[in-house]
Design an enzyme around this catalytic site. Structure first.
Site, PDB file in Angstrom:
ATOM      1  N   ARG B  20       0.821  -1.165  -0.027  1.00 25.28           N
ATOM      2  CA  ARG B  20       0.345  -0.194   0.359  1.00 25.28           C
ATOM      3  C   ARG B  20       0.894   1.071  -0.401  1.00 25.28           C
ATOM      4  NH1 ARG B  20      -2.997  -3.966  -0.571  1.00 25.28           N
ATOM      5  NH2 ARG B  20      -4.814  -4.302   0.254  1.00 25.28           N
ATOM      6  N   GLY B  47       6.348   8.599  24.646  1.00 24.02           N
ATOM      7  CA  GLY B  47       5.422   8.486  24.490  1.00 24.02           C
ATOM      8  C   GLY B  47       5.417   8.795  22.828  1.00 24.02           C
ATOM      9  N   ARG B  79      -0.520   7.398  27.016  1.00 25.63           N
ATOM     10  CA  ARG B  79       0.132   7.873  26.338  1.00 25.63           C
ATOM     11  C   ARG B  79       1.281   6.813  25.765  1.00 25.63           C
ATOM     12  NH1 ARG B  79       2.283   9.770  30.583  1.00 25.63           N
ATOM     13  NH2 ARG B  79       4.362  10.976  30.218  1.00 25.63           N
ATOM     14  N   ASP B 136      13.297  14.002  26.766  1.00 28.23           N
ATOM     15  CA  ASP B 136      11.647  14.327  27.902  1.00 28.23           C
ATOM     16  C   ASP B 136      12.685  15.266  28.835  1.00 28.23           C
ATOM     17  OD1 ASP B 136      13.405  13.265  29.558  1.00 28.23           O
ATOM     18  OD2 ASP B 136      11.511  11.405  30.376  1.00 28.23           O
ATOM     19  N   ASN B 137      14.130  15.641  28.124  1.00 27.98           N
ATOM     20  CA  ASN B 137      14.396  17.201  28.780  1.00 27.98           C
ATOM     21  C   ASN B 137      15.613  17.645  28.138  1.00 27.98           C
ATOM     22  OD1 ASN B 137      17.856  15.452  29.148  1.00 27.98           O
ATOM     23  ND2 ASN B 137      16.492  13.745  29.487  1.00 27.98           N
ATOM     24  N   CYS B 178      20.637  25.142  14.066  1.00 28.39           N
ATOM     25  CA  CYS B 178      20.259  23.439  14.636  1.00 28.39           C
ATOM     26  C   CYS B 178      19.396  24.120  16.088  1.00 28.39           C
ATOM     27  CB  CYS B 178      21.657  23.385  15.514  1.00 28.39           C
ATOM     28  SG  CYS B 178      22.493  24.146  16.555  1.00 28.39           S
ATOM     29  N   CYS B 193       6.830  16.920  30.232  1.00 27.77           N
ATOM     30  CA  CYS B 193       5.254  15.581  31.014  1.00 27.77           C
ATOM     31  C   CYS B 193       5.003  15.647  32.812  1.00 27.77           C
ATOM     32  CB  CYS B 193       5.376  14.970  30.096  1.00 27.77           C
ATOM     33  SG  CYS B 193       5.534  14.837  28.397  1.00 27.77           S
ATOM     34  N   CYS B 250      25.673  31.040  18.286  1.00 26.57           N
ATOM     35  CA  CYS B 250      26.039  29.665  18.491  1.00 26.57           C
ATOM     36  C   CYS B 250      26.951  29.313  18.639  1.00 26.57           C
ATOM     37  CB  CYS B 250      24.937  28.760  17.674  1.00 26.57           C
ATOM     38  SG  CYS B 250      24.435  27.205  17.892  1.00 26.57           S
TER      39      CYS B 250
END
Lengths: 74, 260
Positions: B20, B47, B79, B136-137, B178, B193, B250
């Site tokens: 498909r 998640g 989640r 997550d950090n 970046c 979160c 930067c």
């Protein structure tokens, strides 16, 4: 007949800010919003402006400003 | 882009399984071979990592490395859909790998059940042609960004909190900055979160965007993210694309530019 000649920018599509009375650059916007700069980015008319340019970036009437903070959740 | 990624041949079972997507005009057999010959590392198996890994494995990305040192917790289940109640207390990368093999046993999956840090980042990320940041950090996000810029490996990074998501690609072929050009020193004490909360469905939305754009990049199709950041709004169903620019101060990507 009265005419409104004040210049305004729009922040995040909801907050109009008068760019007179000491608010003329992006660094003034940061001070106005009372935000820490390390975790915040700003775009003017859909172009992100580097933090190093904030003090020199002069606001124009009708500018559309996006202010967004870093998020970390995954 | 390296055409060697489109070499080889698909087995009959692969033609059948991926029929498909192969029928899409801009995907085709060559695109499927590019996926089969790709090596992708996903950092963070929560998640976003659940969603991205499921689509990439399902679509036939040939090699996936899954990195996460955390164990599944009860509060993850709303989640992180690859996990169930029996997953609690088990390592996320291991649990996700087992789920993915049930979905598609024709892909190669390696797990690294540990946290990425300055000492192991080279060993964990090298030998891949796309790095996907689902962590997550901020400290880990900045570390991964630094390594990818230094080693000229493309990085697809996303984050989600509350009803909002962010997504961008740091492409070594482009010179539009970046992750650190956007956010140079965010604090780990904010905007995760666990501290701010998250709508589980938004994790699916943002993870799906991340997987979609990762697939387009691997297929060598156009993506707006190479020089833009996407702000995804789950309240008003909007996606705002903002053009990025390199920050000339930067400390990560300017040294690379200055060497050229």
């Amino acid at each position: 007949m009265s005419t409104n000649l004040s210049s305004k920018v729009m922040i995040n599509d909801v907050t109009p800010v008068d760019i007179e009375n000491g608010i003329t650059t992006l660094i003034d916007i940061m001070n106005f919003l009372k935000l820490e700069s390390n975790a915040v980015a700003i775009a003017v008319n859909n172009v992100v402006i580097s933090k190093s340019s904030w003090p020199q970036h002069t606001l124009c009437d009708g500018d559309n400003i996006n202010v967004f903070g870093a998020i970390a959740g995954g | 882009m390296n055409d060697v990624l489109a070499q080889g041949a698909l087995r009959d079972s692969e033609f059948n399984r991926y029929s498909r997507q192969i029928m899409l005009n801009d995907w085709g057999e060559a695109g499927q071979l590019r996926l089969k010959n790709s090596r992708v590392v996903i950092v963070g198996c929560g998640g976003l990592g659940n969603v991205v890994a499921s689509y990439l494995a399902g679509c036939g990305v040939g090699h996936l490395t899954l990195i996460d040192g955390d164990d599944v917790e009860l509060s993850n289940l709303p989640r992180q859909l690859a996990f169930d109640i029996d997953s609690c207390g088990q390592n996320k990368a291991d649990e996700l790998m087992q789920r993915l093999y049930c979905q598609n046993d024709e892909v190669d999956i390696v797990i690294e059940p540990l946290s990425i840090d300055i000492d192991n980042v080279q060993q964990l990320l090298e030998q891949h042609n796309l790095v996907i940041d689902c962590t997550d950090n901020f400290s880990t996000r900045l570390l991964i960004n630094d390594w990818c810029v230094t080693h000229q490996i493309p990085l697809m990074t996303a984050a989600v909190i509350g009803w909002q998501g962010q997504l961008l690609l740091v492409d070594p072929k482009m010179k539009d900055g970046c992750y650190q050009c956007l956010f140079d020193a965010p604090s780990d004490s904010e905007q995760s979160c666990s501290t701010m909360g998250v709508n589980p469905a938004m994790v699916g939305v943002v993870g799906s965007y991340q997987a979609n754009q990762a697939l387009r990049y691997l297929l060598q199709l156009s993506t707006p993210l190479a020089n833009k950041v996407a702000l995804i709004d789950g309240i008003n169903m909007g996606v705002t694309l903002l053009t990025r620019q390199q920050n000339n101060q930067c400390t990560v990507c300017r040294p690379t530019l200055n060497q050229e």
